[in-house]
Structure formats: structure tokens, C-alpha cells
Design an enzyme around this catalytic site. Structure first.
Site, PDB file in Angstrom:
ATOM      1  N   TYR A  66      40.031  38.465  12.468  1.00  0.00           N
ATOM      2  CA  TYR A  66      40.102  37.496  11.357  1.00  0.00           C
ATOM      3  C   TYR A  66      38.721  37.127  10.837  1.00  0.00           C
ATOM      4  CZ  TYR A  66      44.367  36.575  14.046  1.00  0.00           C
ATOM      5  OH  TYR A  66      45.528  36.693  14.763  1.00  0.00           O
ATOM      6  N   GLU A  90      54.357  21.161  14.915  1.00  0.00           N
ATOM      7  CA  GLU A  90      54.163  22.248  15.890  1.00  0.00           C
ATOM      8  C   GLU A  90      52.694  22.643  15.993  1.00  0.00           C
ATOM      9  OE1 GLU A  90      56.458  25.406  14.169  1.00  0.00           O
ATOM     10  OE2 GLU A  90      58.381  24.421  14.507  1.00  0.00           O
ATOM     11  N   PRO A  91      51.821  21.730  16.362  1.00  0.00           N
ATOM     12  CA  PRO A  91      50.403  22.097  16.433  1.00  0.00           C
ATOM     13  C   PRO A  91      50.079  22.987  17.632  1.00  0.00           C
ATOM     14  CG  PRO A  91      50.701  19.851  17.232  1.00  0.00           C
ATOM     15  CD  PRO A  91      52.050  20.338  16.795  1.00  0.00           C
ATOM     16  N   GLY A  92      49.243  23.959  17.422  1.00  0.00           N
ATOM     17  CA  GLY A  92      48.790  24.821  18.520  1.00  0.00           C
ATOM     18  C   GLY A  92      47.282  24.726  18.631  1.00  0.00           C
ATOM     19  N   ARG A  93      46.606  25.354  17.647  1.00  0.00           N
ATOM     20  CA  ARG A  93      45.140  25.416  17.645  1.00  0.00           C
ATOM     21  C   ARG A  93      44.498  24.040  17.788  1.00  0.00           C
ATOM     22  NH1 ARG A  93      42.505  29.609  14.834  1.00  0.00           N
ATOM     23  NH2 ARG A  93      44.379  29.791  13.578  1.00  0.00           N
ATOM     24  N   CYS A 125      34.290  50.552  23.604  1.00  0.00           N
ATOM     25  CA  CYS A 125      33.781  51.628  22.754  1.00  0.00           C
ATOM     26  C   CYS A 125      34.315  51.533  21.335  1.00  0.00           C
ATOM     27  CB  CYS A 125      34.135  52.976  23.370  1.00  0.00           C
ATOM     28  SG  CYS A 125      33.596  53.036  25.068  1.00  0.00           S
ATOM     29  N   TYR A 144      44.375  31.069  20.892  1.00  0.00           N
ATOM     30  CA  TYR A 144      44.435  32.472  20.467  1.00  0.00           C
ATOM     31  C   TYR A 144      43.279  33.284  21.068  1.00  0.00           C
ATOM     32  CZ  TYR A 144      47.613  30.135  17.287  1.00  0.00           C
ATOM     33  OH  TYR A 144      48.621  29.348  16.785  1.00  0.00           O
ATOM     34  N   ARG A 156      39.526  37.521  17.998  1.00  0.00           N
ATOM     35  CA  ARG A 156      39.421  36.785  16.737  1.00  0.00           C
ATOM     36  C   ARG A 156      38.238  37.213  15.853  1.00  0.00           C
ATOM     37  NH1 ARG A 156      38.997  32.290  15.524  1.00  0.00           N
ATOM     38  NH2 ARG A 156      40.724  32.179  14.085  1.00  0.00           N
TER      39      ARG A 156
HETATM   40  N1  LLP Z   1      54.550  27.110  14.214  1.00  0.00           N
HETATM   41  C1  LLP Z   1      54.763  28.366  13.793  1.00  0.00           C
HETATM   42  C2  LLP Z   1      56.094  28.741  13.315  1.00  0.00           C
HETATM   43  C3  LLP Z   1      53.699  29.288  13.808  1.00  0.00           C
HETATM   44  O1  LLP Z   1      53.914  30.532  13.379  1.00  0.00           O
HETATM   45  C4  LLP Z   1      52.422  28.891  14.285  1.00  0.00           C
HETATM   46  C5  LLP Z   1      51.296  29.834  14.325  1.00  0.00           C
HETATM   47  C6  LLP Z   1      52.264  27.570  14.727  1.00  0.00           C
HETATM   48  C7  LLP Z   1      53.345  26.691  14.660  1.00  0.00           C
HETATM   49  C8  LLP Z   1      50.957  27.032  15.257  1.00  0.00           C
HETATM   50  O2  LLP Z   1      49.967  27.062  14.314  1.00  0.00           O
HETATM   51  P1  LLP Z   1      48.529  26.383  14.633  1.00  0.00           P
HETATM   52  O3  LLP Z   1      48.765  24.887  14.741  1.00  0.00           O
HETATM   53  O4  LLP Z   1      48.034  26.960  15.886  1.00  0.00           O
HETATM   54  O5  LLP Z   1      47.702  26.737  13.459  1.00  0.00           O
HETATM   55  N2  LLP Z   1      46.108  34.305  15.955  1.00  0.00           N
HETATM   56  C9  LLP Z   1      45.685  33.556  14.801  1.00  0.00           C
HETATM   57  C10 LLP Z   1      46.624  32.405  14.484  1.00  0.00           C
HETATM   58  C11 LLP Z   1      48.070  32.810  14.295  1.00  0.00           C
HETATM   59  C12 LLP Z   1      48.999  31.659  14.034  1.00  0.00           C
HETATM   60  C13 LLP Z   1      50.408  32.089  14.057  1.00  0.00           C
HETATM   61  N3  LLP Z   1      51.368  31.047  13.928  1.00  0.00           N
HETATM   62  C14 LLP Z   1      44.239  33.099  15.001  1.00  0.00           C
HETATM   63  O6  LLP Z   1      43.659  33.382  16.035  1.00  0.00           O
HETATM   64  O7  LLP Z   1      43.671  32.494  14.112  1.00  0.00           O
END
Ligand code: LLP
Length: 417
Positions: free
Chosen positions: A316, A273-276, A343, A371, A312
């Protein structure tokens, strides 16, 4: 080559300069590269060729339907956490049988919507949720496909707010309760056990935590097999980090190789499940310097983007490179805090940056494709910004800039009493 590069002294995205984008669409503005998104997704998919697999893009990283559509067309699956994300994916042409539904707090109506849509799997995070889902499926005379998300108690060595796989975190079923919960699931008539899931955190830059988590999952898999419970898939979650400053995360293919090696020829479908790592480096936030406020102690560059557009840095301690769009300048080099108009002292995009600036300069806040926009708010009654995707020589508006009227939609004055 990065899709963001200088050409003739101007920072370009693919074949379009950010200066052109600023003059056409205004600032602030998120700009993404189609090629960067596509090649990141394909890199995961290709590295997994030898293994039955599904790459489920984590929608929360960037949920613009233009981007979801791009990924759907490549054959991507999707990891969702709400009915809102479900609707976005469906509208973008995502296939329901490639959707996994994660999240610790699924409401009944969300379960109903996902069952109705026929999603591939619910990643269930607690006994309570399992029992509720069984009840909802019973009323709909359906079987709910389920993986249990276990918490492997692995330290992802990332920012504490985005670590999820430690036993102190709210996520998943504690490892020691996993077997008992599978036994319970097997007795529930409207639950159909499909797999096992985990997700240990985000912005992870070494392979060890992923391998450790997978080994724990594989141990559970064996124990379940002994008990006659066979699983169809392992969902290893997301979490692979990107380079913001000087991190050296493993390449996508190396990460996949490590997982495949750890799987050791198990004949089972692997979901990630890649996002970032798909969208993070594929986007920038384009902003303009409004004012320079310089003094003996400190220099501030006040830009038109702010913490409501990109949270961010303050949330973080996230570090994002800040680059000039027009490379050449006669301005003197100084150390600036690049801050927004909101502000709050926490309203900064970067601190202590060595830059040459004049007011009116355009800047790119880099690696903000993940994000960034999805965490934007209307704080200080600031309209959310326009989103642009560049494909070759063309720039497309995939979300228009909000107008002031949009900010008050749905609000009402009190009736006179
Ligand atoms: N799967 C699940 C169940 C998750 O909770 C997440 C991210 C992902 C996959 C995707 O993770 P990634 O591949 O993107 O690392 N807002 C924060 C990051 C929060 C991530 C939450 N869960 C930031 O800006 O660093």
C-alpha cells in the site's frame, strides 16, 4: 504519553526496554503494549456512553488470541470475516452475541458454524448470499439475524486498495437496490432483519466520508420505516485512520461525537468495527541490522525482518517510522533504504530514511500493530516471528516463533511410483 518512549537512552514499551526484549526473545519480533490497546478500546466505549452501542473490534487487524482475550475481558464485541476468526474469538472468550459476521464470500459451512455459535448478526452483502443464508438456516431450523451491508458510494479518500464504499468496489449491496433487497429479506422465512451496515474503507483521516455514509444510511432507514421495516441497529463499520507519518486523523472521541451528532437522537443501537485505530499504534516490529551495504549511489541497511513479516510498505506504499532502539551512536548520518533478506526489490520496510547505523543495531518499525502480523507469510520459507505483549514491567510471549519444522507441517513427499 505514548507507551513507546525513550528512557535512559533506550526505546521502551511501557516499563520494558526493547533491548531487553530482543535479548530475551530474539529478533525479528512484534511487540505490543497492553495499555495502548486497552486505552484505545476504552476511549471508543466511553465516548459512546450516551448511546446504545457495541464496539466490535475488527479481528483481521490483529487476531492473536492474547489480544482478543484482552479485549473480550473489557467487554468488546468482534467483527469477524471467516470461521477461523470465529474460532479465535470464541477461544479467546468473546461472547457470541457480540459477534458480527462480515465479508462478501461466506461459505455454507461458515454460515452453519456462525448460526450454531449464535452470533449477533450476519452482515449480508448480496442477494445471492441472503438466499443462501436463508437456505442454510432453514436446514438448521433457525432464524438468521441479518443486516444488509449497503454500499453508500462515498469516497473515503484513502489508498485505492483499502477503499470499499465506492460503487466500483466489490463490497455491499448497491444503494439503489437496498430497498428491494430488504423487501425480499422480509419474505424469507429464515431471515430475521436486524439492522443496516456499511463500511467505506480504512485509514480514513477526515470525518466527512463517515458523516456522508451515515446520512445515506439514515435516509434508507427512514424509507424502510415507511414500508414497515424497523431496524434495531446501524453498523457503521470501521475505518478511522491513525498517524503513521504526518496524517492528522480525528481523535477517537471526536469521531464518535461526529457520528452521534449526525444520528441526531435516533433511538437505535450503534455498532462500530474499528481495527487499526485500536491496535495500529500499539505495536512495533523489532528488527536488527544484519549488514550495511553502502555505495556512492545508495545505502542499504539489510535487516532481519522482511516483506513477509510486514507487507504494508510494498503493498500500500505504507510509511512506517523507523527508530533506533539505543538512541546514542557515533555512526555517521546517512540516507538508507531499510530492506529485508527476501529476494525481491519490493522487499523494503522504509526508503530514504535518514539514520545513523552500525551493523548489529536494533530498530523499531513503528505503528505496525495493525495488519502487520496478520498479513505475514512464510515466503522464502521464513518462519513467522514471535509476538510479545508488554504489560507494565512484564513481557509475555503471546505467540512463539515458528520453527523450521512448522513450515513443513502437512507437506508430503510423493510416493515412489
Ligand atoms: N469492518 C470491515 C467490514 C472491514 O472490511 C474492515 C477492514 C474493518 C471493519 C476494519 O477497518 P479498520 O478500522 O482497521 O480501518 N490491510 C490493509 C487494511 C485492510 C482493511 C480491510 N477491512 C492495511 O494494512 O492498510
Amino acid at each position: 504519553m505514548s507507551e513507546f518512549h525513550y528512557k535512559d537512552g533506550l526505546l521502551n514499551v511501557e516499563g520494558v526496554s526493547l533491548a531487553e526484549i530482543a535479548s530475551q526473545f530474539g529478533t525479528p519480533c512484534y511487540v505490543y503494549s497492553r495499555k495502548a490497546i486497552e486505552s484505545a478500546w476504552l476511549e471508543f466505549d466511553r465516548a459512546l456512553q450516551s448511546q446504545k452501542h457495541l464496539v466490535c473490534y475488527a479481528v483481521k487487524a490483529n487476531s492473536n488470541i492474547g489480544i482478543l482475550n484482552l479485549l473480550a475481558r473489557l467487554g468488546a464485541g468482534f467483527d469477524i470475516v471467516s470461521v477461523g476468526e470465529l474460532e479465535r474469538v470464541l477461544r479467546a472468550g468473546g461472547k457470541p452475541d457480540k459477534i458480527v459476521f462480515s465479508g462478501v464470500g461466506k461459505r455454507k459451512d461458515e454460515m452453519q458454524a456462525a448460526l450454531k455459535a449464535n452470533v449477533k448478526c450476519f452482515n449480508v452483502e448480496s442477494v445471492n448470499e441472503l438466499v443462501r443464508l436463508n437456505g442454510v438456516a432453514d436446514k438448521m431450523q433457525r432464524q438468521a439475524p441479518v443486516s444488509l451491508r449497503v454500499n453508500p458510494d462515498v469516497d473515503a479518500k484513502t489508498h485505492p486498495y483499502i477503499a470499499t464504499g465506492l460503487k466500483d468496489n466489490k463490497f455491499g449491496i448497491a444503494s439503489e437496490n437496498a430497498i428491494a433487497t430488504y423487501k425480499l429479506a422480509a419474505t424469507l422465512p429464515h431471515i430475521s432483519i436486524q439492522g443496516i451496515a456499511c463500511h467505506i474503507g480504512s485509514q480514513i483521516t477526515t470525518l466527512t466520508p463517515f458523516k456522508d455514509a451515515l446520512l445515506k444510511v439514515l435516509t434508507l432507514l427512514e424509507q424502510l420505516k415507511q414500508l414497515g421495516v424497523t431496524l434495531r441497529h446501524i453498523d457503521l463499520g470501521g475505518g478511522l485512520g491513525i498517524c503513521y507519518q504526518n496524517e492528522a486523523p480525528p481523535a477517537r472521541a471526536a469521531y464518535i461525537q461526529a457520528i452521534i451528532a449526525t444520528l441526531n437522537n435516533k433511538n437505535i443501537e450503534l455498532i462500530i468495527e474499528p481495527g487499526r485505530s485500536i491496535v495500529g499504534n500499539a505495536g512495533i516490529l523489532l528488527t536488527k541490522v544484519e549488514y550495511l551495504n553502502e555505495s556512492a549511489d545508495r545505502n542499504f541497511a539489510i535487516v532481519d525482518a522482511a516483506m513477509n513479516d510486514l507487507i504494508r510498505p510494498v503493498l500500500y506504499n505504507g510509511w512506517h517510522a523507523i527508530k533506533r532502539v539505543v538512541k546514542a551512536t557515533n555512526a555517521e548520518e546517512r540516507v538508507y533504504d531499510v530492506v529485508g533478506p527476501v529476494c525481491e526489490t519490493g522487499d523494503f520496510l522504509g526508503k530514504n530514511r535518514l539514520l545513523r547505523l552500525t551493523h548489529g543495531d536494533l530498530l523499531a518499525v513503528c505503528a505496525t500493530g495493525a495488519y502487520g502480523f496478520t498479513m505475514a507469510s512464510n515466503y522464502n520459507s521464513r518462519p513467522r516471528v514471535v509476538e510479545i505483549i508488554v504489560a507494565g514491567k512484564h513481557a509475555y510471549e503471546i505467540r512463539k516463533r515458528e520453527r523450521i519444522e512448522d513450515l513443513m507441517t502437512g507437506e508430503n513427499l510423493l510416493p515412489e511410483s
